[in-house]
Structures are given as structure tokens and as C-alpha cells.
Design a protein around this motif. Structure first.
Motif, PDB file in Angstrom:
ATOM      1  N   THR A 166       0.832  -1.208   0.000  1.00 41.49           N
ATOM      2  CA  THR A 166       0.000   0.000   0.000  1.00 41.49           C
ATOM      3  C   THR A 166       0.863   1.253   0.000  1.00 41.49           C
ATOM      4  OG1 THR A 166      -1.741  -1.162   1.224  1.00 41.49           O
ATOM      5  CG2 THR A 166      -1.799   1.249   1.260  1.00 41.49           C
ATOM      6  N   SER A 167       0.537   2.181  -0.891  1.00 38.86           N
ATOM      7  CA  SER A 167       1.110   3.530  -0.864  1.00 38.86           C
ATOM      8  C   SER A 167       0.130   4.456  -0.145  1.00 38.86           C
ATOM      9  CB  SER A 167       1.332   4.059  -2.286  1.00 38.86           C
ATOM     10  OG  SER A 167       2.388   3.403  -2.935  1.00 38.86           O
ATOM     11  N   TRP A 168       0.663   5.570   0.356  1.00 38.90           N
ATOM     12  CA  TRP A 168      -0.189   6.525   1.058  1.00 38.90           C
ATOM     13  C   TRP A 168      -0.285   7.820   0.257  1.00 38.90           C
ATOM     14  CZ3 TRP A 168      -2.874   3.830   4.092  1.00 38.90           C
ATOM     15  CH2 TRP A 168      -2.316   2.736   4.778  1.00 38.90           C
ATOM     16  N   LEU A 169      -1.506   8.161  -0.098  1.00 37.24           N
ATOM     17  CA  LEU A 169      -1.755   9.412  -0.796  1.00 37.24           C
ATOM     18  C   LEU A 169      -1.606  10.587   0.168  1.00 37.24           C
ATOM     19  CD1 LEU A 169      -5.014   8.400  -2.717  1.00 37.24           C
ATOM     20  CD2 LEU A 169      -2.701   8.551  -3.671  1.00 37.24           C
ATOM     21  N   PRO A 170      -1.204  11.761  -0.331  1.00 38.56           N
ATOM     22  CA  PRO A 170      -1.175  12.948   0.522  1.00 38.56           C
ATOM     23  C   PRO A 170      -2.563  13.226   1.102  1.00 38.56           C
ATOM     24  CG  PRO A 170      -0.017  13.367  -1.531  1.00 38.56           C
ATOM     25  CD  PRO A 170      -0.709  12.044  -1.690  1.00 38.56           C
ATOM     26  N   PRO A 171      -2.649  13.798   2.296  1.00 42.26           N
ATOM     27  CA  PRO A 171      -3.950  13.972   2.959  1.00 42.26           C
ATOM     28  C   PRO A 171      -4.938  14.814   2.167  1.00 42.26           C
ATOM     29  CG  PRO A 171      -2.215  15.177   4.110  1.00 42.26           C
ATOM     30  CD  PRO A 171      -1.542  14.271   3.141  1.00 42.26           C
ATOM     31  N   GLY A 172      -4.436  15.716   1.325  1.00 38.33           N
ATOM     32  CA  GLY A 172      -5.335  16.534   0.518  1.00 38.33           C
ATOM     33  C   GLY A 172      -6.067  15.768  -0.555  1.00 38.33           C
ATOM     34  N   ARG A 197      -9.532  17.781  13.069  1.00 38.35           N
ATOM     35  CA  ARG A 197      -8.939  16.906  12.050  1.00 38.35           C
ATOM     36  C   ARG A 197      -7.951  17.703  11.206  1.00 38.35           C
ATOM     37  NH1 ARG A 197     -13.274  12.400   9.977  1.00 38.35           N
ATOM     38  NH2 ARG A 197     -14.603  12.361  11.836  1.00 38.35           N
ATOM     39  N   PRO A 198      -6.822  17.106  10.853  1.00 40.21           N
ATOM     40  CA  PRO A 198      -5.844  17.830  10.036  1.00 40.21           C
ATOM     41  C   PRO A 198      -6.422  18.181   8.669  1.00 40.21           C
ATOM     42  CG  PRO A 198      -4.871  15.864  11.035  1.00 40.21           C
ATOM     43  CD  PRO A 198      -6.347  15.778  11.254  1.00 40.21           C
TER      44      PRO A 198
END
Length: 234
Positions: A166-172, A197-198
Motif C-alpha cells: 500500500t502507498s499513502w496518498l497525501p492527505p489533501g 482533524r488535520p
């Protein structure tokens, strides 16, 4: 959810798809509901079947929940998928609930044995009780610690090979809409849980999660009518 998708979300999906070469496939489901009632759970679970069908046709599949608005088209989401990974998700952080977990409202999958095996594992687990029929099963397949029955205290667990892929997408890329929430128009999580929440100043995808249908479409219309990207804190 169909009015929300058709009026608000779908035009933003089509603009983004035209920019980056995606096809848009919107399906009108026979079942729809509110909060975590039986019809809503069936609609959420349909995501798994629809993703499986998309992966049989395309090399990449990007799932977007019907209550997501794509606000920016200046970045290809696929750039965040590591060459050795088969999927990418955003981590949702909810300090109020002491919770950190992947959120499947924006979900990028690469066709191949790993993606197929994950969907097999999710289907084998079946719809989960509580508010997250599909997402709860995904967390189970990833080896995530799901916390209590409301997913409070959810956090990384032992993990599985699916988590390693799994890769993690930026929070935006899956930012919760946090402005103007009231208790009367919120479900699953308290309105107060959105206060800390951020957020990022210029999100790519804004997710109007955990709202009643009338509140969701009202807030989505307001963001669209503003004709600009929302400021930080939205």
C-alpha cells in the motif's frame, strides 16, 4: 446519494478524468440509504464488486465516493502510487476518536494478482457490522487494529502483505469537509470530531463524509457556488 453524485460530484470527476485520461463510470445502484442502515450498507458494499469489474477492464482504477468533490486537476493521482505498490489510500486522522485508519472514499488500485487477492479477502470477510461495511473489511484484510465497535482507537496493527503493498496518498487527496457541521446533520462521528482533524489549504479532493443527505448536498452546493478552492479549515 444519486442527486449528490449527479449534480455535484460527477461534473468534478469528469473534469479531472478529461485532464488525466481516465474514463468515468457512474453506476446507479438499486439500493441506497442513510447513515448505516441496511440499504446504505448494501450500497457501500457494491464498491467492491464495481472495483473488481473496473480492474478487469483497466490497468488502474480510481474509486471516488459519491460525496467527494475533486477541486483541483493539476496533479495525476497515479504519481503517488509507488512502482512496487498495488494500491494507494489516504490515512484518516481523528484525534477526537483517537483514530488513525485508511479511508476508502478515495481508493487507487493497480490491476494485478495483489489487487485481486485483496478484493477476494475483503469479500471473504463480508460486510462488517457498524458504520463501515466495506471499509471495515478492508482494514481487516490489511491487518489493521480496528479499535472498538465504532472504530475509536483504530491504529496500525500487525499488518499483512496487503499493507506492505500500500502507498499513502497525501492527505489533501481525501480531506474531510469540516466547516459548519451541526449535531443534527451528522452521523457515524460526532460533529465535534471534525474540529481538530488535520486539513491542508488546497485539497485535491474534499470528502463530505458523515452528513445527512440534505446537509451534504447543501454544503457541496455552497463550495461549488463559491467558485474557488476552499480555504484551510473547510
Amino acid at each position: 446519494m444519486w442527486p449528490v453524485l449527479e449534480e455535484c460530484a460527477l461534473p468534478s470527476f469528469r473534469r479531472y478524468a478529461a485532464r488525466w485520461g481516465f474514463d468515468v463510470r457512474a453506476v446507479r445502484l438499486p439500493a441506497d440509504g442513510t447513515a448505516a442502515d441496511a440499504a446504505a450498507q448494501r450500497a457501500k458494499w457494491a464498491k467492491i464488486t464495481l472495483l473488481r469489474a473496473a480492474l478487469e477492464r483497466y490497468d488502474l482504477a480510481l474509486w471516488l465516493d459519491a460525496d467527494v468533490l475533486i477541486l483541483r486537476d493539476d496533479e495525476d493521482v497515479a504519481a503517488h502510487l509507488h512502482p512496487d505498490a498495488f494500491q494507494a489510500l489516504v490515512l484518516e486522522q481523528v484525534p477526537y476518536e483517537h483514530r488513525l485508519n485508511p479511508n476508502t472514499g478515495v481508493w487507487l488500485l493497480r490491476t494485478g494478482p495483489a489487487a485481486t487477492a485483496l478484493l477476494d479477502a475483503v469479500e471473504a470477510a463480508g460486510p462488517q457490522p457498524g458504520p463501515w461495511a466495506d471499509q471495515g473489511a478492508v482494514l481487516l484484510a490489511l491487518g489493521w487494529n480496528r479499535g472498538d465497535e465504532r472504530y475509536h482507537w483504530a491504529r496500525p496493527g500487525r499488518g499483512t502483505p496487503f499493507l506492505e503493498g500500500t502507498s499513502w496518498l497525501p492527505p489533501g487527496w481525501n480531506q474531510p469537509y469540516v466547516a459548519g457541521r451541526t449535531a443534527a446533520e451528522s452521523y457515524n462521528s460526532a460533529a465535534a470530531s471534525y474540529a481538530d482533524r488535520p486539513t491542508v489549504p488546497r485539497p485535491h479532493a474534499l470528502h463530505f463524509m458523515g452528513m445527512t443527505p440534505s446537509a451534504r448536498i447543501r454544503h457541496m452546493r455552497a463550495v461549488l457556488s463559491a467558485g474557488r478552492e476552499p480555504a484551510e479549515g473547510v
